[in-house]
Design a protein around this motif. Structure first.
Motif, PDB file in Angstrom:
ATOM      1  N   VAL A   1       0.863  -1.180   0.000  1.00 21.30           N
ATOM      2  CA  VAL A   1       0.000   0.000   0.000  1.00 21.30           C
ATOM      3  C   VAL A   1       0.901   1.233   0.000  1.00 21.30           C
ATOM      4  N   ASN A   2       0.830   2.013  -1.065  1.00 19.12           N
ATOM      5  CA  ASN A   2       1.694   3.183  -1.234  1.00 19.12           C
ATOM      6  C   ASN A   2       0.925   4.446  -0.847  1.00 19.12           C
ATOM      7  N   PHE A   3       1.124   4.901   0.385  1.00 22.45           N
ATOM      8  CA  PHE A   3       0.405   6.080   0.859  1.00 22.45           C
ATOM      9  C   PHE A   3       0.962   7.379   0.296  1.00 22.45           C
ATOM     10  N   ALA A   4       2.081   7.327  -0.418  1.00 22.39           N
ATOM     11  CA  ALA A   4       2.614   8.522  -1.073  1.00 22.39           C
ATOM     12  C   ALA A   4       2.023   8.700  -2.464  1.00 22.39           C
ATOM     13  N   TYR A   5       1.098   7.839  -2.846  1.00 19.89           N
ATOM     14  CA  TYR A   5       0.566   7.863  -4.210  1.00 19.89           C
ATOM     15  C   TYR A   5      -0.116   9.199  -4.531  1.00 19.89           C
ATOM     16  N   GLY A   6      -0.848   9.759  -3.567  1.00 20.30           N
ATOM     17  CA  GLY A   6      -1.514  11.038  -3.799  1.00 20.30           C
ATOM     18  C   GLY A   6      -0.530  12.152  -4.097  1.00 20.30           C
ATOM     19  N   GLU A   7       0.638  12.103  -3.463  1.00 19.55           N
ATOM     20  CA  GLU A   7       1.637  13.147  -3.706  1.00 19.55           C
ATOM     21  C   GLU A   7       2.328  12.937  -5.055  1.00 19.55           C
ATOM     22  N   ILE A   8       2.451  11.686  -5.484  1.00 21.06           N
ATOM     23  CA  ILE A   8       2.956  11.427  -6.831  1.00 21.06           C
ATOM     24  C   ILE A   8       1.998  12.023  -7.854  1.00 21.06           C
ATOM     25  N   LEU A   9       0.701  11.859  -7.626  1.00 26.52           N
ATOM     26  CA  LEU A   9      -0.321  12.449  -8.479  1.00 26.52           C
ATOM     27  C   LEU A   9      -0.175  13.964  -8.516  1.00 26.52           C
ATOM     28  N   MET A  10       0.024  14.568  -7.357  1.00 23.81           N
ATOM     29  CA  MET A  10       0.171  16.020  -7.272  1.00 23.81           C
ATOM     30  C   MET A  10       1.417  16.484  -8.023  1.00 23.81           C
ATOM     31  N   LEU A  11       2.542  15.783  -7.850  1.00 23.86           N
ATOM     32  CA  LEU A  11       3.771  16.165  -8.539  1.00 23.86           C
ATOM     33  C   LEU A  11       3.630  15.991 -10.050  1.00 23.86           C
ATOM     34  N   GLY A  12       2.910  14.957 -10.485  1.00 22.94           N
ATOM     35  CA  GLY A  12       2.672  14.784 -11.912  1.00 22.94           C
ATOM     36  C   GLY A  12       1.937  15.974 -12.506  1.00 22.94           C
ATOM     37  N   ALA A  13       0.942  16.477 -11.767  1.00 24.54           N
ATOM     38  CA  ALA A  13       0.217  17.665 -12.239  1.00 24.54           C
ATOM     39  C   ALA A  13       1.142  18.869 -12.311  1.00 24.54           C
ATOM     40  N   PHE A  14       2.011  19.028 -11.316  1.00 21.94           N
ATOM     41  CA  PHE A  14       2.950  20.157 -11.332  1.00 21.94           C
ATOM     42  C   PHE A  14       3.978  20.007 -12.451  1.00 21.94           C
ATOM     43  N   PHE A  15       4.413  18.787 -12.740  1.00 22.56           N
ATOM     44  CA  PHE A  15       5.340  18.579 -13.851  1.00 22.56           C
ATOM     45  C   PHE A  15       4.707  19.037 -15.165  1.00 22.56           C
ATOM     46  N   THR A  16       3.459  18.633 -15.387  1.00 18.12           N
ATOM     47  CA  THR A  16       2.762  19.046 -16.606  1.00 18.12           C
ATOM     48  C   THR A  16       2.596  20.551 -16.664  1.00 18.12           C
ATOM     49  N   LEU A  17       2.182  21.145 -15.548  1.00 21.32           N
ATOM     50  CA  LEU A  17       1.996  22.593 -15.491  1.00 21.32           C
ATOM     51  C   LEU A  17       3.303  23.332 -15.741  1.00 21.32           C
ATOM     52  N   THR A  18       4.404  22.848 -15.163  1.00 20.82           N
ATOM     53  CA  THR A  18       5.700  23.505 -15.322  1.00 20.82           C
ATOM     54  C   THR A  18       6.187  23.412 -16.765  1.00 20.82           C
ATOM     55  N   LEU A  19       6.009  22.270 -17.399  1.00 21.40           N
ATOM     56  CA  LEU A  19       6.397  22.126 -18.797  1.00 21.40           C
ATOM     57  C   LEU A  19       5.607  23.072 -19.690  1.00 21.40           C
ATOM     58  N   MET A  20       4.345  23.293 -19.355  1.00 20.75           N
ATOM     59  CA  MET A  20       3.522  24.203 -20.139  1.00 20.75           C
ATOM     60  C   MET A  20       3.939  25.658 -19.938  1.00 20.75           C
ATOM     61  N   SER A  21       4.207  26.036 -18.687  1.00 23.09           N
ATOM     62  CA  SER A  21       4.531  27.432 -18.396  1.00 23.09           C
ATOM     63  C   SER A  21       5.980  27.779 -18.728  1.00 23.09           C
ATOM     64  N   ALA A  22       6.914  26.849 -18.474  1.00 23.98           N
ATOM     65  CA  ALA A  22       8.341  27.149 -18.697  1.00 23.98           C
ATOM     66  C   ALA A  22       8.747  27.009 -20.162  1.00 23.98           C
ATOM     67  N   LEU A  23       8.209  26.001 -20.837  1.00 24.19           N
ATOM     68  CA  LEU A  23       8.606  25.732 -22.217  1.00 24.19           C
ATOM     69  C   LEU A  23       7.554  26.147 -23.236  1.00 24.19           C
ATOM     70  N   GLY A  24       6.399  26.552 -22.742  1.00 23.56           N
ATOM     71  CA  GLY A  24       5.346  26.969 -23.658  1.00 23.56           C
ATOM     72  C   GLY A  24       4.700  25.840 -24.419  1.00 23.56           C
ATOM     73  N   LEU A  25       4.785  24.629 -23.871  1.00 25.59           N
ATOM     74  CA  LEU A  25       4.209  23.471 -24.552  1.00 25.59           C
ATOM     75  C   LEU A  25       2.693  23.455 -24.395  1.00 25.59           C
ATOM     76  N   PRO A  26       1.957  23.008 -25.408  1.00 25.12           N
ATOM     77  CA  PRO A  26       0.516  22.800 -25.223  1.00 25.12           C
ATOM     78  C   PRO A  26       0.273  21.609 -24.311  1.00 25.12           C
ATOM     79  N   PHE A  27      -0.941  21.523 -23.810  1.00 26.22           N
ATOM     80  CA  PHE A  27      -1.261  20.489 -22.826  1.00 26.22           C
ATOM     81  C   PHE A  27      -0.950  19.096 -23.346  1.00 26.22           C
ATOM     82  N   PHE A  28      -1.340  18.800 -24.569  1.00 29.99           N
ATOM     83  CA  PHE A  28      -1.206  17.439 -25.077  1.00 29.99           C
ATOM     84  C   PHE A  28       0.225  17.084 -25.466  1.00 29.99           C
ATOM     85  N   ALA A  29       1.125  18.064 -25.454  1.00 29.92           N
ATOM     86  CA  ALA A  29       2.553  17.771 -25.598  1.00 29.92           C
ATOM     87  C   ALA A  29       3.220  17.680 -24.228  1.00 29.92           C
ATOM     88  N   ALA A  30       2.764  18.507 -23.298  1.00 30.20           N
ATOM     89  CA  ALA A  30       3.353  18.495 -21.954  1.00 30.20           C
ATOM     90  C   ALA A  30       2.942  17.256 -21.166  1.00 30.20           C
TER      91      ALA A  30
END
Length: 290
Positions: free
Chosen positions: A33-62
Motif C-alpha cells: 500500500v503506497n500512501f505517497a501515491y496522492g503526492e505522486i499524483l500532485m507532482l505529476g500535475a505540477f510537472f505538466t503545469l511547469t512544462l507548459m509554463s516554462a517551455l510553452g508546450l501545449p497540454f497534449f505535448a506536456a
C-alpha cells in the motif's frame, strides 16, 4: 436534471478511476500500500503545469513528458525507499508495516517539497479546448468530453499491456505467485519497478486532468488518495476492473448526492460505502477471498 448529473458523475468518476488504477496496480503486483501515491499524483500535475509554463508546450505535448517524468520519479522512489525494506520478502508483516510508515513519511516530504518549489497558490492547467456539446438536454463541455476520452484510452492501453504483452504476462505471474515466478527466471524487482513506472504515469494523467477541471496545489493529493483507497477496497484490492467500476460508481454517488442532498455531505456517502463494503463483502465486488 438527472441525465446532466449522471454525465457529470461519469466525468468525475473517470478521474477517480485513473487515480485508483495506479494504486491498485501496485497492490496487485507487490501487495504493498503506497500512501505517497496522492503526492505522486500532485507532482505529476505540477510537472505538466511547469512544462507548459516554462517551455510553452501545449497540454497534449506536456502531458506525455510529465508522465515520463513522474514515472521516472516513481521508480527512483521505489529503489531508494521501498526496495531496501522488501529485499528479504514482499509478504512479511514487518516489511508491509515498514513500507506503510516509509510511504507515509514520503507523503509529507513530497508535499513540503512542492510547497517550497511551487508555493501554495492554486493554479489551473489550461487544456486549450473550448466549446460545448449538446446531447439532447445534456450540456457537456468539450474539455470534459476529452477527460472521458483520455480515461478510455488509458484503460485500453493498460488492458493491452496487461493481456497482450510479455511484460503484462510476467506482471500477472508475479502477482499470482512471486516465488513461482522467480523459479522460472522472472526478475521480480524489475517488474515491480515497471509497475511503479506505470502507476506514476497514470497518477500524472489523473492529477493533470484534475488540474484542468479544478486547480493544482501542493495539498491536492490528499483527497485523491483517500478516494483511491475507497475505490480499490470497493472494487477489490488488486482488481483493475474493480478500480474502473468503483471509480465510476463513486463519481456518480458523489455527484448525485451533492446535487440532490448537499455538497457539504457528499464525502459522507463515500465512507458509508466503504463501511458497507467492508461489512458485507470485505473482498470487494471484483476481489477474491484469499
Amino acid at each position: 436534471m438527472l441525465a446532466q448529473q449522471v454525465v457529470n458523475g461519469i466525468v468525475l468518476g473517470s478521474i477517480y478511476a485513473l487515480s485508483a488504477l495506479g494504486f491498485t496496480l501496485i497492490f496487485g503486483a507487490a501487495r504493498l500500500v503506497n500512501f505517497a501515491y496522492g503526492e505522486i499524483l500532485m507532482l505529476g500535475a505540477f510537472f505538466t503545469l511547469t512544462l507548459m509554463s516554462a517551455l510553452g508546450l501545449p497540454f497534449f505535448a506536456a502531458l506525455p513528458a510529465g508522465m515520463a517524468a513522474t514515472a521516472l520519479l516513481s521508480v527512483i522512489l521505489f529503489y531508494l525507499t521501498i526496495r531496501p525494506l522488501t529485499r528479504k520478502s514482499y509478504t512479511s508483516l514487518q516489511g508491509e508495516l515498514q513500507v506503510i510508515l516509509v510511504t507515509l513519511g514520503l507523503l509529507y516530504v513530497l508535499r513540503e517539497s512542492a510547497f517550497i518549489i511551487w508555493g501554495s497558490a492554486p493554479r489551473k492547467i489550461e487544456m486549450g479546448i473550448s466549446g460545448i456539446v449538446m446531447l439532447g438536454d445534456v450540456v457537456l463541455t468539450r474539455q470534459r468530453l476529452v477527460v472521458i476520452l483520455i480515461m478510455a484510452i488509458m484503460v485500453t492501453a493498460l488492458y493491452l499491456m496487461l493481456y497482450r504483452t510479455r511484460i503484462g504476462k510476467a506482471l500477472r505471474a508475479i502477482a499470482q505467485n512471486r516465488e513461482g515466478a522467480a523459479a522460472i527466471g522472472l526478475d521480480g524487482d524489475r517488474i515491480i519497478a515497471f509497475v511503479f513506472a506505470v502507476s506514476g504515469a497514470l497518477a500524472c494523467v489523473a492529477g493533470s486532468l484534475l488540474g484542468t477541471l479544478y486547480a493544482v496545489e501542493p495539498a491536492m493529493g490528499g483527497a485523491p488518495l483517500l478516494k483511491a483507497f475507497v475505490i480499490v477496497i470497493f472494487g477489490g484490492l488488486g482488481s483493475v476492473p474493480g478500480a474502473i467500476a468503483g471509480g465510476l460508481l463513486l463519481g456518480l454517488i458523489e455527484t448525485l448526492a451533492g446535487a440532490y442532498i448537499s455538497f457539504a455531505f457528499k464525502d459522507i456517502f463515500t465512507f458509508l460505502l466503504l463501511i458497507a463494503v467492508l461489512l458485507l463483502r470485505p473482498a470487494g465486488l471484483f476481489g477474491r477471498t484469499r
